[in-house]
Design a protein around this motif. Structure first.
Motif, PDB file in Angstrom:
ATOM      1  N   ASN A 103       3.701 -17.350 -17.735  1.00 42.10           N
ATOM      2  CA  ASN A 103       4.398 -16.148 -17.277  1.00 42.10           C
ATOM      3  C   ASN A 103       3.450 -14.957 -17.387  1.00 42.10           C
ATOM      4  OD1 ASN A 103       6.878 -17.462 -16.785  1.00 42.10           O
ATOM      5  ND2 ASN A 103       7.468 -17.259 -18.939  1.00 42.10           N
ATOM      6  N   TYR A 104       3.654 -13.950 -16.517  1.00 43.77           N
ATOM      7  CA  TYR A 104       2.757 -12.792 -16.482  1.00 43.77           C
ATOM      8  C   TYR A 104       3.554 -11.491 -16.390  1.00 43.77           C
ATOM      9  CZ  TYR A 104      -0.847 -16.237 -15.318  1.00 43.77           C
ATOM     10  OH  TYR A 104      -1.698 -17.312 -15.337  1.00 43.77           O
ATOM     11  N   LEU A 105       2.947 -10.422 -16.909  1.00 40.24           N
ATOM     12  CA  LEU A 105       3.499  -9.075 -16.805  1.00 40.24           C
ATOM     13  C   LEU A 105       2.504  -8.227 -16.015  1.00 40.24           C
ATOM     14  CD1 LEU A 105       5.624  -6.956 -17.480  1.00 40.24           C
ATOM     15  CD2 LEU A 105       4.483  -6.579 -19.672  1.00 40.24           C
ATOM     16  N   MET A 106       2.923  -7.771 -14.838  1.00 45.02           N
ATOM     17  CA  MET A 106       2.028  -7.004 -13.972  1.00 45.02           C
ATOM     18  C   MET A 106       2.383  -5.518 -13.996  1.00 45.02           C
ATOM     19  SD  MET A 106       1.571  -7.181  -9.813  1.00 45.02           S
ATOM     20  CE  MET A 106       0.678  -8.732  -9.810  1.00 45.02           C
ATOM     21  N   GLY A 107       1.345  -4.687 -14.117  1.00 39.19           N
ATOM     22  CA  GLY A 107       1.510  -3.248 -13.982  1.00 39.19           C
ATOM     23  C   GLY A 107       1.112  -2.846 -12.573  1.00 39.19           C
ATOM     24  N   PHE A 108       2.022  -2.199 -11.859  1.00 32.46           N
ATOM     25  CA  PHE A 108       1.771  -1.797 -10.473  1.00 32.46           C
ATOM     26  C   PHE A 108       1.504  -0.306 -10.426  1.00 32.46           C
ATOM     27  CE2 PHE A 108       3.042  -0.190  -6.344  1.00 32.46           C
ATOM     28  CZ  PHE A 108       2.561  -1.135  -5.448  1.00 32.46           C
ATOM     29  N   HIS A 109       0.442   0.086  -9.703  1.00 31.16           N
ATOM     30  CA  HIS A 109       0.040   1.496  -9.601  1.00 31.16           C
ATOM     31  C   HIS A 109      -0.454   1.772  -8.178  1.00 31.16           C
ATOM     32  CE1 HIS A 109      -0.186   1.179 -14.041  1.00 31.16           C
ATOM     33  NE2 HIS A 109      -0.827   0.049 -13.803  1.00 31.16           N
ATOM     34  N   PRO A 110      -0.240   2.969  -7.654  1.00 29.90           N
ATOM     35  CA  PRO A 110       0.668   4.006  -8.150  1.00 29.90           C
ATOM     36  C   PRO A 110       2.085   3.781  -7.629  1.00 29.90           C
ATOM     37  CG  PRO A 110      -0.480   4.811  -6.217  1.00 29.90           C
ATOM     38  CD  PRO A 110      -0.998   3.412  -6.459  1.00 29.90           C
ATOM     39  N   HIS A 111       3.021   4.599  -8.089  1.00 29.98           N
ATOM     40  CA  HIS A 111       4.404   4.484  -7.633  1.00 29.98           C
ATOM     41  C   HIS A 111       4.534   4.879  -6.174  1.00 29.98           C
ATOM     42  CE1 HIS A 111       8.624   5.578  -6.994  1.00 29.98           C
ATOM     43  NE2 HIS A 111       8.940   4.851  -8.057  1.00 29.98           N
ATOM     44  N   GLY A 112       3.797   5.936  -5.771  1.00 28.10           N
ATOM     45  CA  GLY A 112       4.004   6.475  -4.434  1.00 28.10           C
ATOM     46  C   GLY A 112       5.363   7.160  -4.374  1.00 28.10           C
ATOM     47  N   VAL A 113       5.807   7.517  -3.184  1.00 27.99           N
ATOM     48  CA  VAL A 113       7.117   8.153  -3.039  1.00 27.99           C
ATOM     49  C   VAL A 113       8.235   7.116  -3.086  1.00 27.99           C
ATOM     50  CG1 VAL A 113       8.615   9.454  -1.481  1.00 27.99           C
ATOM     51  CG2 VAL A 113       6.246  10.175  -1.794  1.00 27.99           C
ATOM     52  N   LEU A 114       8.074   6.019  -2.331  1.00 28.12           N
ATOM     53  CA  LEU A 114       9.136   5.012  -2.241  1.00 28.12           C
ATOM     54  C   LEU A 114       8.686   3.608  -2.653  1.00 28.12           C
ATOM     55  CD1 LEU A 114      10.908   6.042   1.107  1.00 28.12           C
ATOM     56  CD2 LEU A 114      11.634   6.523  -1.236  1.00 28.12           C
ATOM     57  N   ALA A 115       7.497   3.488  -3.224  1.00 25.19           N
ATOM     58  CA  ALA A 115       6.998   2.183  -3.705  1.00 25.19           C
ATOM     59  C   ALA A 115       7.068   1.115  -2.613  1.00 25.19           C
ATOM     60  CB  ALA A 115       7.779   1.741  -4.938  1.00 25.19           C
ATOM     61  N   VAL A 116       6.588   1.431  -1.435  1.00 26.94           N
ATOM     62  CA  VAL A 116       6.653   0.514  -0.288  1.00 26.94           C
ATOM     63  C   VAL A 116       5.874  -0.768  -0.565  1.00 26.94           C
ATOM     64  CG1 VAL A 116       6.060   0.213   2.145  1.00 26.94           C
ATOM     65  CG2 VAL A 116       6.959   2.402   1.348  1.00 26.94           C
ATOM     66  N   GLY A 117       4.664  -0.640  -1.094  1.00 27.89           N
ATOM     67  CA  GLY A 117       3.834  -1.816  -1.345  1.00 27.89           C
ATOM     68  C   GLY A 117       4.462  -2.760  -2.336  1.00 27.89           C
ATOM     69  N   ALA A 118       5.058  -2.213  -3.399  1.00 22.38           N
ATOM     70  CA  ALA A 118       5.704  -3.057  -4.403  1.00 22.38           C
ATOM     71  C   ALA A 118       6.868  -3.813  -3.789  1.00 22.38           C
ATOM     72  CB  ALA A 118       6.184  -2.200  -5.571  1.00 22.38           C
ATOM     73  N   PHE A 119       7.667  -3.130  -2.989  1.00 19.04           N
ATOM     74  CA  PHE A 119       8.832  -3.783  -2.378  1.00 19.04           C
ATOM     75  C   PHE A 119       8.423  -4.889  -1.421  1.00 19.04           C
ATOM     76  CE2 PHE A 119      11.898  -4.234   1.050  1.00 19.04           C
ATOM     77  CZ  PHE A 119      13.056  -4.523   0.342  1.00 19.04           C
ATOM     78  N   LEU A 120       7.540  -4.588  -0.482  1.00 17.94           N
ATOM     79  CA  LEU A 120       7.184  -5.580   0.537  1.00 17.94           C
ATOM     80  C   LEU A 120       6.433  -6.771  -0.048  1.00 17.94           C
ATOM     81  CD1 LEU A 120       6.167  -3.574   3.735  1.00 17.94           C
ATOM     82  CD2 LEU A 120       8.085  -5.140   3.450  1.00 17.94           C
ATOM     83  N   ASN A 121       5.584  -6.525  -1.021  1.00 15.92           N
ATOM     84  CA  ASN A 121       4.778  -7.619  -1.573  1.00 15.92           C
ATOM     85  C   ASN A 121       5.535  -8.502  -2.547  1.00 15.92           C
ATOM     86  OD1 ASN A 121       2.166  -7.270  -0.331  1.00 15.92           O
ATOM     87  ND2 ASN A 121       1.974  -5.365  -1.496  1.00 15.92           N
ATOM     88  N   PHE A 122       6.461  -7.927  -3.315  1.00 16.84           N
ATOM     89  CA  PHE A 122       7.099  -8.695  -4.377  1.00 16.84           C
ATOM     90  C   PHE A 122       8.591  -8.951  -4.175  1.00 16.84           C
ATOM     91  CE2 PHE A 122       3.628  -6.146  -6.406  1.00 16.84           C
ATOM     92  CZ  PHE A 122       2.711  -7.186  -6.455  1.00 16.84           C
ATOM     93  N   CYS A 123       9.218  -8.247  -3.235  1.00 17.12           N
ATOM     94  CA  CYS A 123      10.653  -8.454  -2.972  1.00 17.12           C
ATOM     95  C   CYS A 123      10.901  -9.117  -1.624  1.00 17.12           C
ATOM     96  CB  CYS A 123      11.404  -7.125  -3.023  1.00 17.12           C
ATOM     97  SG  CYS A 123      11.349  -6.348  -4.638  1.00 17.12           S
ATOM     98  N   THR A 124       9.846  -9.379  -0.878  1.00 16.06           N
ATOM     99  CA  THR A 124       9.960 -10.087   0.392  1.00 16.06           C
ATOM    100  C   THR A 124       8.780 -11.054   0.510  1.00 16.06           C
ATOM    101  OG1 THR A 124       8.571  -8.754   1.900  1.00 16.06           O
ATOM    102  CG2 THR A 124      10.735  -7.855   1.335  1.00 16.06           C
ATOM    103  N   GLU A 125       8.845 -11.879   1.540  1.00 17.44           N
ATOM    104  CA  GLU A 125       7.731 -12.801   1.813  1.00 17.44           C
ATOM    105  C   GLU A 125       6.887 -12.309   2.984  1.00 17.44           C
ATOM    106  OE1 GLU A 125       6.542 -15.457   0.305  1.00 17.44           O
ATOM    107  OE2 GLU A 125       7.986 -15.249  -1.332  1.00 17.44           O
ATOM    108  N   ALA A 126       7.016 -11.015   3.308  1.00 12.15           N
ATOM    109  CA  ALA A 126       6.308 -10.459   4.467  1.00 12.15           C
ATOM    110  C   ALA A 126       4.797 -10.616   4.348  1.00 12.15           C
ATOM    111  CB  ALA A 126       6.675  -8.988   4.649  1.00 12.15           C
TER     112      ALA A 126
END
Length: 335
Positions: A103-126
């Protein structure tokens, strides 16, 4: 006989890409309010039983966001996310393998305004997460506040979002067999207030809670930097000490969320609006940092691992910034 469909024309593709981004932006700006209105509105109609039954089920299911959520693969694989990916576009880059037995714990940076990269990369398979990191199941933490909204909470969990509390983190990181990646946007809502094109400022200097959690579970830390995340929106000037910044901080303390006054382009024009600019986002995932497990780490031990994390994050940024048109004299600043 296999039916072949003609490829979409470029103008139509661009319209679909824009439409997918518009629906996503406004889903986070207004969908929660619409879900609340729907839930309450149904109570005053002949369909009141739907809200009553949902409320009863919601009560029994209230701990789900802290128990790993409830992902829906159909939602994660929706074609809408692929059009949204191509709008910017968004890419996911791996620099090291992740062992599916760990198991891993990832720190994502930066937040940005709406965290688009975090959502698309980790909440979808896009961006093809399952292909890039086979055997790894991603989870993204989000403010617990949003999981209190009826209907909307199910939409969030369907993508793999979980609540941002220690119980939720422990549940994911303690799962036997490994293969889980818990992503935390470390800078959080407060960092969004500094999100503007060209900014390399990260709210990380005193953010050590995620490091402590990693040590307590013996979970390797994985730094990730999303190049281009801060370039999607302009923001009304809000320097520290200004009246606007003071109001934003006060609202964050009361509501738990920040309210950056952002703007970019419109749907049918390019001068002003809430639609993000078409600028590329590239999320680069660094190599895991081994962490020795200790139930109650001292402050010195937390500081030592935190400093190692900062060094690895800086190294990741410096090694890749030239590929993404970051000026040579630009460096990460921790506040």
């Amino acid at each position: 006989m296999k039916i072949k469909f003609a490829p979409l024309s470029l103008p139509l593709q661009r319209r679909l890409q824009t439409a997918s981004v518009v629906q996503w932006v406004f889903s986070f700006l207004g969908l929660a309010q619409c879900c609340i209105a729907l839930f309450i509105g149904l109570l005053f109609t002949r369909f009141w039983l739907l809200s009553a039954l949902y409320a009863a089920w919601w009560l029994t299911d209230r701990d789900a966001p802290s128990r790993g959520g409830r992902r829906i693969q159909l939602l994660r694989n929706s074609v809408v996310w692929r059009y949204m990916r191509d709008y910017f576009p968004v890419t996911l880059v791996k620099t090291a393998e992740l062992d599916p037995r760990q198991n891993y714990l990832m720190g994502f940076h930066p937040h940005g305004v709406l965290a688009v990269g975090a959502f698309l990369n980790f909440c979808t398979e896009a961006s093809g997460f399952s292909t890039v990191f086979p055997g790894i199941t991603p989870h993204l933490m989000m403010l617990s506040l949003w999981f209190r909204v009826p209907f909307f909470r199910d939409y969030l969990m369907g993508g793999g979002l979980v609540s941002s509390d220690k119980e939720s983190a422990s549940h994911v990181l303690r799962r036997p067999g490994g293969g889980n990646l818990l992503t935390i946007i470390v800078g959080g809502a407060q960092e969004a207030l500094d999100a503007r094109p060209g900014s390399c400022t990260l709210l990380l200097k005193n953010r050590k809670g995620f490091v402590r959690v990693a040590i307590e579970h013996g979970t390797p830390l994985v730094p990730a930097f999303s190049f281009g995340e801060n370039d999607l929106f302009d923001q009304v000037s809000n320097p520290k000490g200004s009246w606007l910044r003071r109001i934003q901080h006060r609202l964050q303390q009361v509501m738990g969320i920040s309210l950056p006054l952002f703007h970019a382009r419109g749907i049918f024009q390019y001068s002003f609006g809430l639609v993000p600019y078409r600028r590329p986002i590239c999320t680069v995932v660094g190599k895991p940092i081994p962490v020795q497990k200790k139930h109650k780490p001292s402050e010195e031990e937390v500081d030592r691992v935190h400093q190692k994390y900062l060094e690895e994050l800086c190294k990741l940024f410096e090694e890749h910034k030239a590929k993404y048109n970051i000026p040579e004299d630009s460096h990460l600043e921790f506040i």
